[in-house]
Design a protein around this motif. Structure first.
Motif, mmCIF file in Angstrom:
data_model
loop_
_atom_site.group_PDB
_atom_site.id
_atom_site.type_symbol
_atom_site.label_atom_id
_atom_site.label_comp_id
_atom_site.label_asym_id
_atom_site.label_seq_id
_atom_site.Cartn_x
_atom_site.Cartn_y
_atom_site.Cartn_z
ATOM 1 N N ASN A 58 15.179 17.171 -2.464
ATOM 2 C CA ASN A 58 15.396 16.786 -1.180
ATOM 3 C C ASN A 58 16.754 16.043 -0.960
ATOM 4 O O ASN A 58 17.084 14.887 -0.956
ATOM 5 C CB ASN A 58 14.468 15.415 -0.935
ATOM 6 C CG ASN A 58 14.530 15.331 0.497
ATOM 7 O OD1 ASN A 58 15.304 15.672 1.382
ATOM 8 N ND2 ASN A 58 13.942 13.927 0.552
ATOM 9 N N HIS A 59 17.822 17.048 -1.130
ATOM 10 C CA HIS A 59 19.097 16.713 -1.134
ATOM 11 C C HIS A 59 20.203 17.957 -0.616
ATOM 12 O O HIS A 59 19.675 19.089 -0.770
ATOM 13 C CB HIS A 59 19.750 16.127 -2.198
ATOM 14 C CG HIS A 59 20.811 15.149 -2.126
ATOM 15 N ND1 HIS A 59 22.012 15.425 -1.991
ATOM 16 C CD2 HIS A 59 20.844 13.818 -2.123
ATOM 17 C CE1 HIS A 59 22.710 14.337 -1.886
ATOM 18 N NE2 HIS A 59 21.932 13.379 -2.135
ATOM 19 N N PHE A 60 21.207 17.705 -0.245
ATOM 20 C CA PHE A 60 22.152 18.903 0.114
ATOM 21 C C PHE A 60 22.647 19.589 -1.182
ATOM 22 O O PHE A 60 22.844 20.772 -0.807
ATOM 23 C CB PHE A 60 23.622 18.384 0.900
ATOM 24 C CG PHE A 60 23.190 17.554 2.131
ATOM 25 C CD1 PHE A 60 22.481 18.272 3.156
ATOM 26 C CD2 PHE A 60 23.350 16.256 2.274
ATOM 27 C CE1 PHE A 60 22.216 17.501 4.427
ATOM 28 C CE2 PHE A 60 23.377 15.536 3.349
ATOM 29 C CZ PHE A 60 22.511 16.114 4.155
ATOM 30 N N PHE A 61 22.835 18.902 -2.199
ATOM 31 C CA PHE A 61 22.803 19.476 -3.619
ATOM 32 C C PHE A 61 22.271 18.842 -4.499
ATOM 33 O O PHE A 61 21.598 18.034 -4.517
ATOM 34 C CB PHE A 61 24.631 19.585 -3.597
ATOM 35 C CG PHE A 61 25.327 18.230 -3.697
ATOM 36 C CD1 PHE A 61 25.569 17.457 -4.685
ATOM 37 C CD2 PHE A 61 25.508 17.675 -2.434
ATOM 38 C CE1 PHE A 61 25.957 16.137 -4.925
ATOM 39 C CE2 PHE A 61 26.251 16.445 -2.415
ATOM 40 C CZ PHE A 61 26.282 15.649 -3.451
ATOM 41 N N CYS A 62 22.378 19.305 -5.677
ATOM 42 C CA CYS A 62 21.598 18.857 -7.152
ATOM 43 C C CYS A 62 22.223 17.750 -7.469
ATOM 44 O O CYS A 62 23.082 17.828 -8.528
ATOM 45 C CB CYS A 62 21.568 19.897 -8.097
ATOM 46 S SG CYS A 62 20.721 19.455 -9.286
ATOM 47 N N ASP A 63 21.901 16.486 -6.871
ATOM 48 C CA ASP A 63 22.613 15.079 -7.261
ATOM 49 C C ASP A 63 21.651 14.526 -8.245
ATOM 50 O O ASP A 63 20.272 14.843 -8.250
ATOM 51 C CB ASP A 63 22.544 14.501 -5.997
ATOM 52 C CG ASP A 63 23.615 13.368 -6.284
ATOM 53 O OD1 ASP A 63 24.680 13.379 -7.222
ATOM 54 O OD2 ASP A 63 23.632 12.191 -5.387
ATOM 55 N N MET A 64 22.046 13.234 -9.091
ATOM 56 C CA MET A 64 21.403 12.840 -9.871
ATOM 57 C C MET A 64 20.217 11.882 -9.284
ATOM 58 O O MET A 64 18.981 12.095 -9.754
ATOM 59 C CB MET A 64 22.124 11.893 -10.685
ATOM 60 C CG MET A 64 23.207 12.388 -11.864
ATOM 61 S SD MET A 64 22.095 13.095 -13.152
ATOM 62 C CE MET A 64 23.670 13.832 -13.795
ATOM 63 N N MET A 65 20.281 11.225 -8.364
ATOM 64 C CA MET A 65 19.436 10.287 -7.762
ATOM 65 C C MET A 65 18.014 11.065 -7.265
ATOM 66 O O MET A 65 16.947 10.587 -7.338
ATOM 67 C CB MET A 65 19.837 9.331 -6.680
ATOM 68 C CG MET A 65 20.983 8.388 -7.035
ATOM 69 S SD MET A 65 20.514 7.639 -8.715
ATOM 70 C CE MET A 65 19.676 6.229 -8.003
ATOM 71 N N PRO A 66 18.001 12.369 -6.417
ATOM 72 C CA PRO A 66 16.710 13.003 -6.233
ATOM 73 C C PRO A 66 16.191 13.582 -7.321
ATOM 74 O O PRO A 66 14.994 13.350 -7.318
ATOM 75 C CB PRO A 66 17.417 14.110 -5.321
ATOM 76 C CG PRO A 66 18.696 13.748 -4.809
ATOM 77 C CD PRO A 66 19.569 12.831 -5.869
#
Length: 197
Positions: A58-66
């Motif tokens: 659930n994000h625009f890109f593969c970020d750590m927090m999601p």
């Protein structure tokens, strides 16, 4: 950039000797190298996560927090690493180095006797200072807030601002120093207000 401004204002006679092509290459390479090396601990900890609630991020890109939010595994070590690295390597250390540079710059500017000279010298740094405030402001809001205030929607907003808005604003902020751009904007504004009346 702040070091470049520091050298240009505080050591102007030595600028071409200090900021030579080799020094610029060394500064760029060191930034890239630190960027690649700082990812290694993340990768090591991410490889230990085994369970995910979903395969949709659930994000625009593969970020750590999601990824952390989706995990069923214990992510406390990864969260501690994100906070520690966010404080020391990604946010506070570069911010302090930039702040120290600007303290020297402001000190040099205050020693200039004429107010016109002070204004012109400060104007040289103003666009970089605006970009620094925007960038570090969003970084601090994104990575250095309590997890109780951390929601995916606010994370997406700060990520979007950090990865899209600040780079889009860079050329606009830096081009506002150009006299041709300023005069064109002034003419457009005058035409706009003339038609509004």
């Amino acid at each position: 950039m702040s070091y470049d401004r520091y050298v240009a204002i505080c050591r102007p006679l030595y600028y071409s000797r200090i900021m030579n092509p080799q020094a610029c290459l060394l500064l760029a390479l060191s930034c890239w190298l630190v960027g690649f090396i700082e990812l290694i601990p993340y990768m090591a900890l991410l490889l230990r996560i085994s369970c995910y609630r979903s395969n949709i991020i659930n994000h625009f890109f593969c970020d750590m927090m999601p990824i952390i939010k989706m995990s069923c595994s214990d992510t406390s070590a990864l969260e501690l690493l994100i906070f520690t690295e966010g404080v020391f390597l990604l946010s506070v250390t570069p911010f302090l180095l930039t702040l120290i540079s600007y303290m020297f710059i402001i000190s040099s500017i205050m020693r200039i006797r004429s107010s016109t000279g002070r204004r012109k010298t400060f104007y040289t740094c103003s666009s970089h200072l605006i970009v620094v405030v925007l960038l570090y402001g969003t970084l601090f809001c994104q990575y250095l807030r309590p997890t109780t205030m951390d929601t995916l929607d606010s994370n997406k907003i700060f990520s979007l601002f950090n990865t899209v808005a600040v780079p889009l604003l860079n050329p606009i902020i830096y081009s506002l120093k150009n006299k041709t751009v300023k005069s064109a904007l002034k003419k457009k504004a005058q035409l706009y207000f003339k038609h509004q009346k």
